[in-house]
Motif scaffolding. Structure first.
Motif, PDB file in Angstrom:
ATOM      1  N   GLU A   4     -15.076   7.650   0.672  1.00  0.00           N
ATOM      2  CA  GLU A   4     -16.153   6.784   1.179  1.00  0.00           C
ATOM      3  C   GLU A   4     -15.605   5.467   1.728  1.00  0.00           C
ATOM      4  O   GLU A   4     -16.067   4.959   2.747  1.00  0.00           O
ATOM      5  CB  GLU A   4     -17.152   6.466   0.064  1.00  0.00           C
ATOM      6  N   GLU A   5     -14.608   4.925   1.017  1.00  0.00           N
ATOM      7  CA  GLU A   5     -14.088   3.608   1.410  1.00  0.00           C
ATOM      8  C   GLU A   5     -12.937   3.726   2.402  1.00  0.00           C
ATOM      9  O   GLU A   5     -12.330   2.711   2.783  1.00  0.00           O
ATOM     10  CB  GLU A   5     -13.660   2.815   0.179  1.00  0.00           C
ATOM     11  N   GLY A   6     -12.590   4.968   2.781  1.00  0.00           N
ATOM     12  CA  GLY A   6     -11.552   5.182   3.792  1.00  0.00           C
ATOM     13  C   GLY A   6     -10.160   4.766   3.334  1.00  0.00           C
ATOM     14  O   GLY A   6      -9.348   4.272   4.099  1.00  0.00           O
ATOM     15  N   ILE A   7      -9.900   4.960   2.015  1.00  0.00           N
ATOM     16  CA  ILE A   7      -8.576   4.601   1.490  1.00  0.00           C
ATOM     17  C   ILE A   7      -7.719   5.856   1.414  1.00  0.00           C
ATOM     18  O   ILE A   7      -8.148   6.883   0.875  1.00  0.00           O
ATOM     19  CB  ILE A   7      -8.694   3.959   0.094  1.00  0.00           C
ATOM     20  N   ASP A   8      -6.504   5.802   1.922  1.00  0.00           N
ATOM     21  CA  ASP A   8      -5.571   6.922   1.835  1.00  0.00           C
ATOM     22  C   ASP A   8      -4.941   6.917   0.440  1.00  0.00           C
ATOM     23  O   ASP A   8      -4.359   5.911   0.026  1.00  0.00           O
ATOM     24  CB  ASP A   8      -4.473   6.751   2.897  1.00  0.00           C
ATOM     25  N   PRO A   9      -5.090   8.040  -0.311  1.00  0.00           N
ATOM     26  CA  PRO A   9      -4.490   8.079  -1.656  1.00  0.00           C
ATOM     27  C   PRO A   9      -3.033   7.637  -1.650  1.00  0.00           C
ATOM     28  O   PRO A   9      -2.561   7.039  -2.621  1.00  0.00           O
ATOM     29  CB  PRO A   9      -4.625   9.549  -2.062  1.00  0.00           C
ATOM     30  N   ALA A  10      -2.316   7.909  -0.577  1.00  0.00           N
ATOM     31  CA  ALA A  10      -0.902   7.530  -0.509  1.00  0.00           C
ATOM     32  C   ALA A  10      -0.718   6.018  -0.595  1.00  0.00           C
ATOM     33  O   ALA A  10       0.340   5.530  -0.988  1.00  0.00           O
ATOM     34  CB  ALA A  10      -0.274   8.073   0.774  1.00  0.00           C
TER      35      ALA A  10
ATOM     36  N   GLY B 241       0.654   4.814  -7.824  1.00  0.00           N
ATOM     37  CA  GLY B 241       0.389   5.429  -9.135  1.00  0.00           C
ATOM     38  C   GLY B 241      -0.656   6.520  -9.071  1.00  0.00           C
ATOM     39  O   GLY B 241      -1.015   7.098 -10.106  1.00  0.00           O
ATOM     40  N   TYR B 242      -1.159   6.826  -7.863  1.00  0.00           N
ATOM     41  CA  TYR B 242      -2.164   7.893  -7.728  1.00  0.00           C
ATOM     42  C   TYR B 242      -1.650   9.201  -8.328  1.00  0.00           C
ATOM     43  O   TYR B 242      -2.402  10.013  -8.868  1.00  0.00           O
ATOM     44  CB  TYR B 242      -2.506   8.077  -6.241  1.00  0.00           C
TER      45      TYR B 242
ATOM     46  N   SER C 154     -12.383  -3.669  -6.866  1.00  0.00           N
ATOM     47  CA  SER C 154     -12.661  -2.384  -6.219  1.00  0.00           C
ATOM     48  C   SER C 154     -11.343  -1.634  -5.992  1.00  0.00           C
ATOM     49  O   SER C 154     -10.259  -2.189  -6.166  1.00  0.00           O
ATOM     50  CB  SER C 154     -13.311  -2.623  -4.858  1.00  0.00           C
ATOM     51  N   PHE C 155     -11.484  -0.351  -5.596  1.00  0.00           N
ATOM     52  CA  PHE C 155     -10.309   0.418  -5.225  1.00  0.00           C
ATOM     53  C   PHE C 155      -9.597  -0.235  -4.034  1.00  0.00           C
ATOM     54  O   PHE C 155      -8.380  -0.175  -3.921  1.00  0.00           O
ATOM     55  CB  PHE C 155     -10.711   1.861  -4.864  1.00  0.00           C
ATOM     56  N   LYS C 156     -10.406  -0.837  -3.162  1.00  0.00           N
ATOM     57  CA  LYS C 156      -9.816  -1.472  -1.996  1.00  0.00           C
ATOM     58  C   LYS C 156      -8.852  -2.588  -2.411  1.00  0.00           C
ATOM     59  O   LYS C 156      -7.748  -2.712  -1.876  1.00  0.00           O
ATOM     60  CB  LYS C 156     -10.936  -2.027  -1.093  1.00  0.00           C
ATOM     61  N   ASP C 157      -9.292  -3.387  -3.411  1.00  0.00           N
ATOM     62  CA  ASP C 157      -8.404  -4.437  -3.928  1.00  0.00           C
ATOM     63  C   ASP C 157      -7.081  -3.849  -4.386  1.00  0.00           C
ATOM     64  O   ASP C 157      -6.009  -4.393  -4.130  1.00  0.00           O
ATOM     65  CB  ASP C 157      -9.049  -5.142  -5.142  1.00  0.00           C
TER      66      ASP C 157
END
Lengths: 642, 642
Positions: free
Chosen positions: A538-544, A548-549, A508-511
């Motif tokens: 949705e998953e509450g992840i900060d792009p920062a 590599g974002y 997942s993105f969280k991983d």
């Protein structure tokens, strides 16, 4: 002139550089060489006559029957009428077939249809004849000594026929300039060798020699020369001795291993090093003995452009042929293009006729991109005094492809999907004249292109976060005044593309965020980017927190390529892209990918062919499904119209 | 179907014949053969892809430096500014040249210009870097598995480059159809043999094979087959076994030795024999086994036209390529042209742009005239329902030459003189783009062409019997409203052209009339005809007493050719024509030959080049004088203007 001075890359204005170069060529006698050689007329196709060609013999070389019938003396028939026919005896006529010689003492032919055979030796005729009727007289076509071809004429099959018909079997023709291409660089390998990192496949010399031949040279290619001044020196000297033009590819800039300018200054004279053009600035124009040696930049786009600017006219002038006139058309720029003042900038352009407007779009970014040349339909010049062109501005484009081909091109702009390659090929197979030009600028880019009337079809998969519906709300917002249909192409799986076997066990993105793996993103406006941002929110992840974002690519395949090369650990993309490169895939969502087609284009035959294809061609469907990750349950269905 | 029936030449309407032929080709599987072969990409130039071509490897296949400089990790520079530069040690950077691989652990390139070298192992940088700046990432150009070329694409040098760049070294291409041309006829000899009366030089097969190759075949030529049914039968059967298309040249009509149709009916099936076209009516379309065998008429104009009508499309269809679109332009007919109802007539046309009008003139009379093809700029079709076109009528012409070439053509109409060949050549040599199209229709024809705005220049030598002056009174009578200049080209000797040594001792027209010698005349409206009639009147000779007075030719050279072949004893013409063919010449008069140029054309660069040439080129003058019988005392002088 010191060596150091020659090596310095100047920035001569293009027009001035051309004048200086022409003068240098003139001084070394390049234009006055005019070598000629003898060839058989049978081997002269496409060659250029060195002298006027005159008929050796008349054609026909004898008086010949132009019809099947009998040869007569016209005066024997002067009294012949229906009522009072004339009979001729065997001495007064001779049967002839078309092409037969008219025997001595005869001067007209009566067609077989008008001859009444009475017996073996007697014929009866019901009409008088005029002198030389149905006779091809000597020299009717050409009389000996008359001009067949002027000098400087390119010989066609019919010209060969005319020469042979009048007894000319050998002629003098102009010799084409002998050109030799020397690839340089220790990093070069041959196409059949497997490249290691840092190796570059030596394909430029093939492109360059191909165009030199097309322009009228006899071009040869050498093996790559290592980055070794001594070897380069010897190779250049040898090539200059036996050729009329020598092309050195790469080594023209000022890098630590770019020896070309230094070596050329040692073995000859550097006339120009550095011209204010983009791309192609570091080009070198030099003379080794009396032989022009042109040092081209290494990137294929730069190399071909500078060769076109400086070498093509040389060839026509050497052969004393008129230079080809560029075919210029007017088109409308689809996006702005910046150019530096003081530089002539050249841009490869893709053209597409949408409605009545010819739209011009740069066909690729960067001088290293061979595909920008493959896809290029034309060349735009932004002259030295201009800062660029704006979107919607009218520009003049030099055509590199026929106007018919361009008019038959379907313009697809929008989101990238692997199906598009298959569609392009299938369409070209079914209707060879139709090509697809597709620009992958993301879903929003596709909508904007439809709004500006720049595309026949846009591909889009924009998810409305509020409704969970695809595309429709965006159309209602951005394209509300345009009558159009929204037609489904496919549903497809989006997911994380990861290394084979998923060694980092990314799920997942969280991983990714938690374990500090390196991500690769898609550009703003891409549907896949919107999906990324929706999931992160949705998953509450900060792009920062996602390494590599900020690193963006434009297509699913570019994302997959970055993963395949271990540059990054994961990227969001479609399953087909992962499958294509043998990567692993962690499914995240199924999304809908639709086509937007303005109603004005629905009846255009090239658009209709596309719709027929996606709606009815089961082989095409099977091929899509074999890519993996696709579902075609609504393929071709109209989902919305306005 | 009886043999007899097949041999009968029918008159099938062209459109119907084409439909029947296409159906027959379809039934024998001609279009579905689609043979393919493997070629190296290096040898694939100009070939047609048989399948889509996908990238084997990404290009670039590694992350590559796009600039000369140093590779860094972008995060090491995040704090760098002018005020607070960052220093990197040897482990933190790697020097790279353009094209080098970015080493593992690095992800950006700083240009050499921005690098401050502190010592061997330390650099200082004043700006942050963005990730992947100045790096060509893997697959930037193409990612492995992406489409390079669709199938059915003709390979250009740049396409070869793109394939090689992505590791594609071999591809499958479509095989061109194998075509074989069989010349038939016992009268045929090879071009290097000296023809006897009745012999015809075998040049048609060269023309036909040349165009077959140009259209995409691999064409071979056989040796001529004698007029012997057995030999013809065996040759056709053998050719049909090993080729995709067989062309039989000549023997298509119904003459006593035209065996083609009979033999084809024996060894195969005649589909069509005889089409309502002119020229080309007796064409035969047949199948031998599954191989189409096309019997073309013998005359080169008919043969090429019928091959173009029936065979060219076959080749494109075999290769599944779009047929070339004819380039159609609109022009104005300079003279009327009759055509029979029920026949599609095809006419070779010479085009010239005079002022703003494109004028169309038939380029030659008769199907045997190869020069009408050499001079042909376009093809006019007079469809089956039309009786012809009138002078001044607008017509649609299919271009056979580029529009640029045609626009650069100077149109000369009027009296014939041998200087014109030299002028055409010299002009083309000095300005390769300029051609002269010259129509020899006599002096009066030239005046009329100027009046109708059809010519840039007219050549004329019209003697006013009353005043003894040339041209001016005719201009005042026929061209009184047109501002023009009358410019002298030359004075030239007119006289009787007679056999070498003048064996009949002919000294005058009176000798001809008294001794019953055979004369050859020039056409009405020719200056030389006017001179003839003036002399006959002066000497009191009745034209009826001059044998051959009714036999007209159009040029001095045709008159000389008739004398040279002993067809006639004498004709009136210029000394240069007699000299060219080694004949004797009995001087009768010196006459003035002038050019009429409307003032509107005097400033056109092609007309100016002609005037420069005749006024200043001494080599050109010497060449003219060497022809004999010319005096250039007033060459280039303006003798009259209005």
């Amino acid at each position: 002139m010191s060596r150091q001075h020659n090596i310095y890359v100047r920035n001569t204005v293009l027009a001035e550089a051309m004048t200086i170069w022409k003068k240098a060529l003139d001084e070394c006698g390049f234009y006055s060489k005019s070598p000629v050689e003898n060839v058989k007329v049978d081997d002269s196709l496409g060659r250029i006559t060195a002298h006027p060609v005159f008929a050796h013999r008349s054609s026909p070389s004898y008086n010949a029957a132009a019809m099947d019938g009998i040869a007569v003396h016209f005066s024997d028939l002067s009294s012949a009428t229906e009522a009072a026919p004339v009979r001729l005896t065997r001495e007064q006529f001779v049967p002839v077939n078309t092409g037969n010689a008219i025997p001595e003492g005869f001067n007209a032919v009566v067609m077989i249809e008008d001859v009444h055979q009475i017996d073996k030796d007697t014929v009866e005729l019901h009409m008088p004849a005029t002198p030389w009727q149905h006779v091809r007289t000597i020299g009717e076509d050409l009389v000996a000594t008359e001009l067949i071809l002027p000098e400087g004429h390119r010989i066609r099959p019919i010209d060969q026929g005319a020469m042979l018909a009048t007894g000319v079997t050998e002629i003098e023709v102009r010799c084409p300039p002998r050109a030799h291409v020397i690839p340089t660089g220790s990093e070069l390998i041959q196409p059949d060798q497997a490249p290691k990192a840092g190796n570059i496949i030596e394909f430029n010399s093939r492109i360059l020699a191909g165009y030199l031949n097309e322009w009228g040279c006899v071009a040869t290619r050498g093996l790559p020369v290592l980055d070794d001044p001594k070897q380069l020196r010897e190779t250049i000297k040898a090539a200059a001795r036996t050729n009329d033009i020598v092309i050195l590819n790469a080594g023209a800039s000022a890098g630590t291993r770019d020896y070309s300018a230094r070596v050329l200054a040692e073995v000859g004279k550097v006339i120009i090093h550095g011209v204010a053009i983009k791309p192609g600035k570091p080009v070198i124009l030099s003379m080794v003995g009396d032989t022009p040696v042109i040092g081209l930049p290494g990137y294929p786009v730069s190399a071909l452009l500078t060769m076109r600017l400086f070498v093509r006219d040389m060839i026509y002038d050497f052969l004393a042929l008129p230079r080809p006139e560029p075919q210029i058309i007017e088109a409308v720029m689809s996006r702005p293009l910046h150019s530096a003042m003081g530089v002539d900038q050249f841009v490869q352009i893709t053209l597409g006729k949408v409605g009545e407007t010819l739209m011009a779009t740069p066909s690729g970014k960067g001088a290293g991109v061979v595909m920008s040349l493959v896809r290029g339909d034309g060349l735009l010049t932004i002259p030295t005094g201009s800062e660029g062109v704006g979107a919607g501005e009218k520009v003049k484009i030099e055509l590199l492809r026929s106007r018919n081909d361009i008019d038959a091109t379907l313009v697809f702009i929008g989101s990238h999907d692997n199906i598009l390659d298959l569609l392009a090929n299938q369409l070209h197979r079914q209707r060879p004249i139709v090509r697809i030009s597709s620009a992958h600028v993301g879903s929003m880019g596709g909508l904007m292109a439809i709004r500006r009337g720049e595309a026949h079809i846009a591909g889009t998969h924009l998810l409305d976060e509020k409704t969970g519906e695809y595309n429709i709300s965006f159309i209602q917002r951005f394209l509300k005044d345009i009558p159009l249909q929204l037609i489904n192409l496919c549903y497809r799986e989006q997911g994380l593309i990861v290394a084979p076997g998923n060694p980092e066990n990314i799920q997942s993105f969280k991983d990714l965020a938690d374990k500090g793996h390196i991500f690769i993103n898609r550009q703003n406006g891409a549907g896949t980017r919107l999906l990324t941002d929706k999931i992160l929110a949705e998953e509450g992840i900060d792009p920062a927190d996602l390494q590599g974002y900020g690193h963006e690519e434009y297509t699913h395949m570019s994302v997959a390529a970055a993963v395949a090369s271990n540059s990054v650990d994961a990227g969001l993309g479609i399953r087909a892209a992962a499958n294509a490169l043998g990567l692993d895939f962690v499914p995240i969502a199924e999304e809908r990918y639709d086509l937007i087609i303005p109603k004005t284009f629905l009846e255009e035959s090239k658009v209709k062919t596309v719709l027929d294809l996606i709606r009815t061609d089961s082989t095409f469907h099977e091929t899509i499904l074999s890519l993996g990750g696709y579902n075609l349950r609504d393929c071709g269905k109209v989902l919305y119209e306005q």
